[in-house]
Design a protein around this motif. Sequence first.
Motif, PDB file in Angstrom:
ATOM      1  N   GLY A 158      12.260  98.784  39.046  1.00 33.38           N
ATOM      2  CA  GLY A 158      12.305  98.910  40.571  1.00 33.38           C
ATOM      3  C   GLY A 158      13.635  99.854  40.977  1.00 33.38           C
ATOM      4  N   GLU A 159      14.429 100.186  39.885  1.00 32.16           N
ATOM      5  CA  GLU A 159      15.764 100.809  40.135  1.00 32.16           C
ATOM      6  C   GLU A 159      15.570 102.252  39.291  1.00 32.16           C
ATOM      7  N   ILE A 243      17.641 107.877  24.299  1.00 24.01           N
ATOM      8  CA  ILE A 243      16.324 107.638  24.551  1.00 24.01           C
ATOM      9  C   ILE A 243      16.223 106.736  25.555  1.00 24.01           C
ATOM     10  N   GLY A 244      15.583 107.031  26.724  1.00 21.19           N
ATOM     11  CA  GLY A 244      15.422 106.181  27.895  1.00 21.19           C
ATOM     12  C   GLY A 244      13.740 105.441  27.628  1.00 21.19           C
ATOM     13  N   VAL A 245      13.785 104.378  27.869  1.00 17.99           N
ATOM     14  CA  VAL A 245      12.628 103.418  27.675  1.00 17.99           C
ATOM     15  C   VAL A 245      12.088 102.919  29.132  1.00 17.99           C
ATOM     16  N   LYS A 246      10.946 102.856  28.985  1.00 18.33           N
ATOM     17  CA  LYS A 246      10.250 102.150  30.192  1.00 18.33           C
ATOM     18  C   LYS A 246       9.410 101.029  29.663  1.00 18.33           C
ATOM     19  N   ASN A 247       9.379  99.992  30.136  1.00 22.58           N
ATOM     20  CA  ASN A 247       8.692  98.784  30.114  1.00 22.58           C
ATOM     21  C   ASN A 247       7.393  98.738  31.025  1.00 22.58           C
ATOM     22  N   LEU A 248       6.486  99.245  30.267  1.00 24.32           N
ATOM     23  CA  LEU A 248       5.148  99.311  31.337  1.00 24.32           C
ATOM     24  C   LEU A 248       4.860  97.956  32.015  1.00 24.32           C
ATOM     25  N   ASP A 255       9.104 108.252  36.061  1.00 18.31           N
ATOM     26  CA  ASP A 255      10.247 108.986  36.405  1.00 18.31           C
ATOM     27  C   ASP A 255      11.577 108.417  35.586  1.00 18.31           C
ATOM     28  N   PHE A 256      11.916 109.087  34.897  1.00 21.64           N
ATOM     29  CA  PHE A 256      13.324 108.718  33.895  1.00 21.64           C
ATOM     30  C   PHE A 256      14.664 108.905  34.531  1.00 21.64           C
TER      31      PHE A 256
END
Length: 313
Positions: A158-159, A243-248, A255-256
């Motif tokens: 959310g941020e 390395i940016g990581v998104k927890n789906l 959007d990173f």
Amino acid sequence: MDLGKSMGFLKIPIWWFKSSSHRKHGENTQDQVNGMTCKMDALQVSPAGDSPEYIHTDMDLCYAGNIEIAGEASLEDLKMQAMTLLCCQEQIVPLPSFLRAWTVDDSKRPAKLLRNNKQQLNDYKLGARVEICIEPLQKEEHLGPHELLLRVQMGIPGERDYYDSTDLVWDISKECTTWALRQQVASHYCLPVDKIEIAKYFPERFEWLPISSWTQQISKRKRKKKQESLQSAPYHLKDGDIIGVKNLLLDDTKDFSTVRDDVGKEKQRQLVLQKQKSRQAERLHDHVFSEEKLNIKHRKPEVALSINVGVFR
């Protein structure tokens, strides 16, 4: 020629820094003041005499001083000598193996990670103008030649921001592929490999390059083919990369980028516009100057005017 270099000695500016992975939340006021003091000291005592842009603002970085050391000395010797500098004494370091040493690039960011404490400095071919930054660690580290050090950071759901980065040591002796990295990152965060998205950060451009979706790696036909190494184009993966990581499971946005990236890109855009305006002004000035010279060159020289008047009687 640098006298110290010619005599077999290297004069090396030393920087001391703690990356975000080693900064704790809720630091007390004194720690924050000390960190700011280090940054201000570094601005004022820059060994290269550069502008404040010399400091990489994502890190607590302080200029510790210069050391003079023989080229035949080992990396371990360099670390031990760096530990004697005033700025480096703020944290107790039991052994040189609790320190990382990096060269510093033109953008004043950590560049090449120097491995093997027993190796001679001459073997690294550091060059006469090399600068070194020293990073303290929480535990001993002995990286092998095939171990890649990455900074991984999880996106805050959310941020447009990330939690502090953590170090991920990845053995690439078998393969350095998208699939292997995804497995490594998923294991690091204890998440299913199909529930993460990852991207590499390019700080000099404030851009994130997504590393292919896991679904592209499932095909057996593709798995049989030798996959391109992430160390080659377009990723050029190397030690110290973020390395940016998104927890789906919690965040499905792809959007990173962060607000900081927006600000950085806008500053770069303004800088480009200023340079373009400056070049246009120079071209206009040159054009006007050339026209004036041309007019002067083609103007006919003035001659005396003589009038013959006839004699009338």
